[in-house]
Write an enzyme that holds these catalytic residues in place. Structure first.
Site, mmCIF file in Angstrom:
data_model
loop_
_atom_site.group_PDB
_atom_site.id
_atom_site.type_symbol
_atom_site.label_atom_id
_atom_site.label_comp_id
_atom_site.label_asym_id
_atom_site.label_seq_id
_atom_site.Cartn_x
_atom_site.Cartn_y
_atom_site.Cartn_z
ATOM 1 N N ASN A 1 2.130 -4.668 -33.212
ATOM 2 C CA ASN A 1 3.049 -5.483 -32.612
ATOM 3 C C ASN A 1 3.312 -5.064 -31.250
ATOM 4 O O ASN A 1 4.169 -3.712 -31.294
ATOM 5 C CB ASN A 1 3.980 -5.686 -33.929
ATOM 6 C CG ASN A 1 4.696 -7.018 -33.394
ATOM 7 O OD1 ASN A 1 4.966 -6.763 -31.983
ATOM 8 N ND2 ASN A 1 6.318 -7.126 -33.572
ATOM 9 N N TRP A 2 3.332 -5.426 -30.267
ATOM 10 C CA TRP A 2 3.616 -4.652 -29.108
ATOM 11 C C TRP A 2 4.335 -5.296 -28.768
ATOM 12 O O TRP A 2 5.108 -4.476 -27.677
ATOM 13 C CB TRP A 2 1.669 -5.195 -27.798
ATOM 14 C CG TRP A 2 1.141 -4.805 -28.026
ATOM 15 C CD1 TRP A 2 0.563 -4.000 -29.541
ATOM 16 C CD2 TRP A 2 0.080 -4.569 -27.229
ATOM 17 N NE1 TRP A 2 -0.598 -3.921 -29.003
ATOM 18 C CE2 TRP A 2 -1.091 -3.912 -28.485
ATOM 19 C CE3 TRP A 2 -0.392 -5.517 -26.001
ATOM 20 C CZ2 TRP A 2 -2.746 -4.031 -26.739
ATOM 21 C CZ3 TRP A 2 -1.534 -6.032 -25.635
ATOM 22 C CH2 TRP A 2 -3.240 -4.755 -25.591
ATOM 23 N N GLU B 1 12.582 -8.725 -36.445
ATOM 24 C CA GLU B 1 13.729 -9.191 -35.358
ATOM 25 C C GLU B 1 13.820 -10.862 -34.737
ATOM 26 O O GLU B 1 14.762 -10.718 -34.259
ATOM 27 C CB GLU B 1 13.324 -8.427 -34.133
ATOM 28 C CG GLU B 1 13.397 -6.261 -34.077
ATOM 29 C CD GLU B 1 12.335 -6.094 -33.830
ATOM 30 O OE1 GLU B 1 12.430 -5.491 -33.277
ATOM 31 O OE2 GLU B 1 11.114 -6.530 -32.736
ATOM 32 N N GLY C 1 14.600 2.775 -36.253
ATOM 33 C CA GLY C 1 15.815 3.124 -35.529
ATOM 34 C C GLY C 1 17.508 3.505 -35.937
ATOM 35 O O GLY C 1 18.132 3.913 -35.008
ATOM 36 N N SER D 1 8.569 3.597 -39.251
ATOM 37 C CA SER D 1 7.947 4.380 -38.658
ATOM 38 C C SER D 1 6.966 4.252 -38.461
ATOM 39 O O SER D 1 6.293 5.879 -39.834
ATOM 40 C CB SER D 1 9.345 5.042 -37.960
ATOM 41 O OG SER D 1 9.932 4.553 -37.822
ATOM 42 N N GLY E 1 4.493 -0.125 -34.693
ATOM 43 C CA GLY E 1 5.229 -0.462 -33.053
ATOM 44 C C GLY E 1 4.725 -0.067 -32.527
ATOM 45 O O GLY E 1 3.889 -0.381 -31.288
ATOM 46 N N GLY E 2 6.156 1.114 -31.875
ATOM 47 C CA GLY E 2 5.335 1.532 -30.793
ATOM 48 C C GLY E 2 4.360 2.982 -30.646
ATOM 49 O O GLY E 2 3.925 3.247 -29.717
#
Length: 250
Positions: A9-10, A98, A174, A213, A234-235
């Protein structure tokens, strides 16, 4: 055996040229993961057309990060499932934490979005997960169970057969807190049991991805758990080496 899936997921990252470069780099390294692992990349809307072209026939599928709850009409700024399908997109992420938190998406919204996805032959990656206060108050199973029962339970058996579920421990993203592989497995097993209450043995075939994560350093430990079938990344999906590294962790 269940499908092994690593989906990237960019989010709202990369400009179109950067995204195309990333997609090509992933394609170039695709063979390193082996054919048994499915790779999906989910770029921003602006990149989808070019990324679909760059990955076609290369063993990398393309998904969108969202779709509209309506078929068409006066909905400024929205992108319909039919538009995505017309580009050659195969998957769509729905219910991401989100979207729920920042844009107020509810179970009613998501029921309509899943209906649009299935009507246009898109495979939903349906996200569930609890926030920090929900975890700390012991309501994590109740929250995730409701997210499944209020939406997934409305699917037909045929629709359910293609569904992918992703579990996001929102409290561990996060916040400085870390979800252990045991905590991931505990929730994934609960998700599978909850799905089985409605769909029976078919739930054994549903891929459940971990959306915390996840990176090359912890993916192998996570993917070794019996109910963790891959990751929604994600990242770490924004670099070809780390994304492919996760794919090699099975």
């Amino acid at each position: 055996m269940r499908r092994k899936i690593v989906a990237g997921n960019w989010k709202m990252n990369t400009l179109p040229a950067e995204g195309l470069e990333l997609a090509r780099a992933i394609v170039a390294k695709r063979r390193e993961t082996g054919p048994s692992v499915e790779l999906i990349v989910c770029p921003p809307f602006t990149h989808l057309s070019e990324v679909v072209k760059a990955t076609r026939g290369e063993g990398v599928a393309v998904g969108a990060q969202n779709c509209a709850a309506e078929e068409k009409g006066a909905y400024t700024g929205e992108v319909s499932a039919a538009m995505l399908a017309a580009l050659g997109v195969e998957y769509v992420i729905l219910g991401h934490s989100e979207r729920r938190e920042y844009y107020g998406e509810t179970s009613d919204t998501l029921n309509r979005k899943l209906a649009m996805a299935y009507a246009n032959r898109l495979v939903p990656i349906y996200c569930v997960g609890e926030k920090l206060e929900e975890r700390e108050s012991g309501r994590h199973f109740d929250v995730v169970g409701a997210q499944l029962r209020e939406v997934v339970y409305n699917l037909s058996p045929e629709q359910f057969s293609s569904l992918i579920v992703a579990y996001e421990p929102v409290w561990a993203i996060g916040t400085g807190k870390t979800a252990t592989s045991e905590q991931a497995q505990e929730m994934h097993a609960y998700i599978r049991r909850t799905l089985a209450e409605k769909f029976g043995a078919a739930a054994e075939h549903t891929p459940i991805l971990y959306g915390g994560s996840c990176k090359p350093s912890n993916a192998q430990e996570l993917f070794a758990k019996p109910d963790v079938d891959g990751g929604l990344i994600g990242g770490a999906a924004l670099e070809a080496d780390s994304f492919i590294g996760i794919g090699k962790s099975f």
